[in-house]
Design a protein around this motif. Structure first.
Motif, PDB file in Angstrom:
ATOM      1  N   ASP A 159       0.842  -1.107   0.114  1.00 45.73           N
ATOM      2  CA  ASP A 159       0.064  -0.061   0.037  1.00 45.73           C
ATOM      3  C   ASP A 159       0.909   1.232  -0.039  1.00 45.73           C
ATOM      4  OD1 ASP A 159       0.869  -0.007   2.533  1.00 45.73           O
ATOM      5  OD2 ASP A 159      -0.779  -0.037   3.535  1.00 45.73           O
ATOM      6  N   HIS A 160       2.285   1.270  -0.342  1.00 47.62           N
ATOM      7  CA  HIS A 160       2.995   2.292  -0.411  1.00 47.62           C
ATOM      8  C   HIS A 160       3.573   2.378  -2.016  1.00 47.62           C
ATOM      9  CE1 HIS A 160       3.020   2.629   4.088  1.00 47.62           C
ATOM     10  NE2 HIS A 160       4.150   3.399   3.974  1.00 47.62           N
ATOM     11  N   VAL A 210      -6.704   1.742  -3.566  1.00 50.32           N
ATOM     12  CA  VAL A 210      -6.114   2.860  -3.551  1.00 50.32           C
ATOM     13  C   VAL A 210      -5.014   2.867  -2.436  1.00 50.32           C
ATOM     14  CG1 VAL A 210      -6.510   5.378  -2.577  1.00 50.32           C
ATOM     15  CG2 VAL A 210      -8.266   4.248  -3.900  1.00 50.32           C
ATOM     16  N   PRO A 211      -3.712   3.149  -2.867  1.00 49.31           N
ATOM     17  CA  PRO A 211      -2.652   3.135  -1.649  1.00 49.31           C
ATOM     18  C   PRO A 211      -3.000   3.816  -0.434  1.00 49.31           C
ATOM     19  CG  PRO A 211      -2.006   4.802  -3.348  1.00 49.31           C
ATOM     20  CD  PRO A 211      -3.475   4.319  -3.822  1.00 49.31           C
ATOM     21  N   ARG A 212      -2.315   3.692   0.607  1.00 46.70           N
ATOM     22  CA  ARG A 212      -2.293   4.457   1.942  1.00 46.70           C
ATOM     23  C   ARG A 212      -1.174   5.564   1.757  1.00 46.70           C
ATOM     24  NH1 ARG A 212       0.118   4.072   6.774  1.00 46.70           N
ATOM     25  NH2 ARG A 212       1.262   2.382   6.161  1.00 46.70           N
ATOM     26  N   VAL A 213      -0.187   5.276   1.146  1.00 49.29           N
ATOM     27  CA  VAL A 213       0.916   6.331   1.047  1.00 49.29           C
ATOM     28  C   VAL A 213       1.348   6.289  -0.378  1.00 49.29           C
ATOM     29  CG1 VAL A 213       3.012   7.343   1.845  1.00 49.29           C
ATOM     30  CG2 VAL A 213       1.661   6.052   3.422  1.00 49.29           C
ATOM     31  N   VAL A 214       1.611   7.727  -0.943  1.00 47.22           N
ATOM     32  CA  VAL A 214       2.437   7.853  -2.244  1.00 47.22           C
ATOM     33  C   VAL A 214       3.476   8.596  -2.104  1.00 47.22           C
ATOM     34  CG1 VAL A 214       2.184   8.928  -4.568  1.00 47.22           C
ATOM     35  CG2 VAL A 214       0.315   7.804  -3.921  1.00 47.22           C
ATOM     36  N   LYS A 242      -2.174  14.197  -7.879  1.00 43.59           N
ATOM     37  CA  LYS A 242      -2.605  13.509  -6.818  1.00 43.59           C
ATOM     38  C   LYS A 242      -3.765  14.256  -6.127  1.00 43.59           C
ATOM     39  CE  LYS A 242      -1.684  13.633  -2.765  1.00 43.59           C
ATOM     40  NZ  LYS A 242      -3.022  13.582  -1.943  1.00 43.59           N
ATOM     41  N   ILE A 266      -6.503  11.174  -6.305  1.00 42.76           N
ATOM     42  CA  ILE A 266      -6.753  10.494  -4.868  1.00 42.76           C
ATOM     43  C   ILE A 266      -6.448  11.593  -3.841  1.00 42.76           C
ATOM     44  CG2 ILE A 266      -6.372   7.991  -5.614  1.00 42.76           C
ATOM     45  CD1 ILE A 266      -3.450   8.348  -5.289  1.00 42.76           C
ATOM     46  N   VAL A 274      -5.124  10.425  -0.029  1.00 48.30           N
ATOM     47  CA  VAL A 274      -4.201   9.559   0.164  1.00 48.30           C
ATOM     48  C   VAL A 274      -2.805  10.450   0.868  1.00 48.30           C
ATOM     49  CG1 VAL A 274      -2.305   8.333  -0.803  1.00 48.30           C
ATOM     50  CG2 VAL A 274      -4.654   7.858  -1.486  1.00 48.30           C
ATOM     51  N   GLU A 275      -2.005   9.864   1.735  1.00 44.35           N
ATOM     52  CA  GLU A 275      -0.772  10.852   2.136  1.00 44.35           C
ATOM     53  C   GLU A 275       0.073  10.900   0.932  1.00 44.35           C
ATOM     54  OE1 GLU A 275       2.518  10.289   5.459  1.00 44.35           O
ATOM     55  OE2 GLU A 275       0.772   8.967   5.549  1.00 44.35           O
ATOM     56  N   HIS A 276       0.890  11.972   1.037  1.00 46.11           N
ATOM     57  CA  HIS A 276       1.782  12.254   0.031  1.00 46.11           C
ATOM     58  C   HIS A 276       2.959  12.975   0.557  1.00 46.11           C
ATOM     59  CE1 HIS A 276       3.084  14.456  -4.133  1.00 46.11           C
ATOM     60  NE2 HIS A 276       3.791  13.124  -3.719  1.00 46.11           N
TER      61      HIS A 276
END
Length: 237
Positions: free
Chosen positions: A75-76, A131-135, A147, A151, A154-156
């Motif tokens: 998920d990263h 959807v990822p948790r972190v990008v 982003k 999305i 999502v944390e960037h």
């Protein structure tokens, strides 16, 4: 039970030999002539043009089957883009990997702007369907703008030092690109890279922080899966 059509039908060489040629070409930085030489040493007399046709016909199918067999990625997401020159024109190779280094997707584009970043995000989400948790990206502003639109929740994380995993994943591609004497067109580059990633990673299981015995087990499993997905007729469900 109805069987899938045999893609190797009407080929003079057995499925195992064809699969081995495709495996050699995409697992190591070899040219078609190099693969021809290696097969000749084993008593298989085949021209490099035949090896080229085998890769063009079978490699995408093999890569798709391997992609379906892999576990759900992490998920990263680590995203990165590098310059590639095609027929003297500068293009950009966009690549995404997860926290384990598994290649999620690639996209060759002529631009490095927000629209290009949005197109890459959409391709990723369509292929993975979650959807990822972190990008994690570098400090290219196009990532943040894309982003926020695609999305937003999502944390960037943006840092030139956090994205080494994505940057390192470009190395096998660069090695093969040099052996090929560069790509001839964006379409050819996209077709090759979409195949090369899954096959190369399948042939090179991760060795980081695993014992020699564990690595041999992973490698044996990888060989077994390759045989199942390339050489065995499977009944259609």
């Amino acid at each position: 039970m109805k069987r899938e059509p045999d893609p190797h039908n009407c080929h003079r060489f057995p499925a195992e030999g064809i699969a081995h040629a495709v495996w050699l070409y995409h697992s190591f930085p070899l040219s078609f002539r190099d693969v021809e030489l290696l097969l000749s040493e084993r008593g298989v007399e085949v021209s490099f043009e035949t090896v080229r046709r085998w890769c063009r016909k079978f490699a995408q199918t093999f890569a798709n089957r391997l992609r379906r067999r892999r576990p759900r990625p992490g998920d990263h997401w680590h995203l990165n883009e590098v310059f590639i020159r095609i027929n003297g024109v500068q293009h950009y190779l966009w690549r995404a990997v997860d926290q384990h280094g598994v290649v999620l997707d690639i996209l060759v584009q002529s631009r490095r702007n927000t629209k290009a970043a949005e197109r890459f995000f959409k391709k990723l989400l369509k292929g993975l369907r979650y959807v990822p948790r972190v990008v994690v990206t570098d400090k290219l502003k196009s990532y943040a703008a894309a982003k926020a639109k695609i999305i937003p929740g999502v944390e960037h994380r943006q840092s030139r030092y956090l994205n080494n995993r994505a940057e390192n994943s470009h190395q096998p591609t660069r090695q093969h690109e040099r052996r090929m004497k560069r790509f001839t067109s964006p379409r050819q580059a996209q077709q090759f890279l979409s195949v090369h990633g899954p096959i190369y990673q399948h042939a090179h299981p991760r060795r980081h922080r695993v014992s020699a015995a564990e690595y041999r087990t992973y490698r044996a499993d990888a060989f077994a899966v390759w045989q199942q997905e390339t050489c065995v007729h499977k009944a259609a469900s």
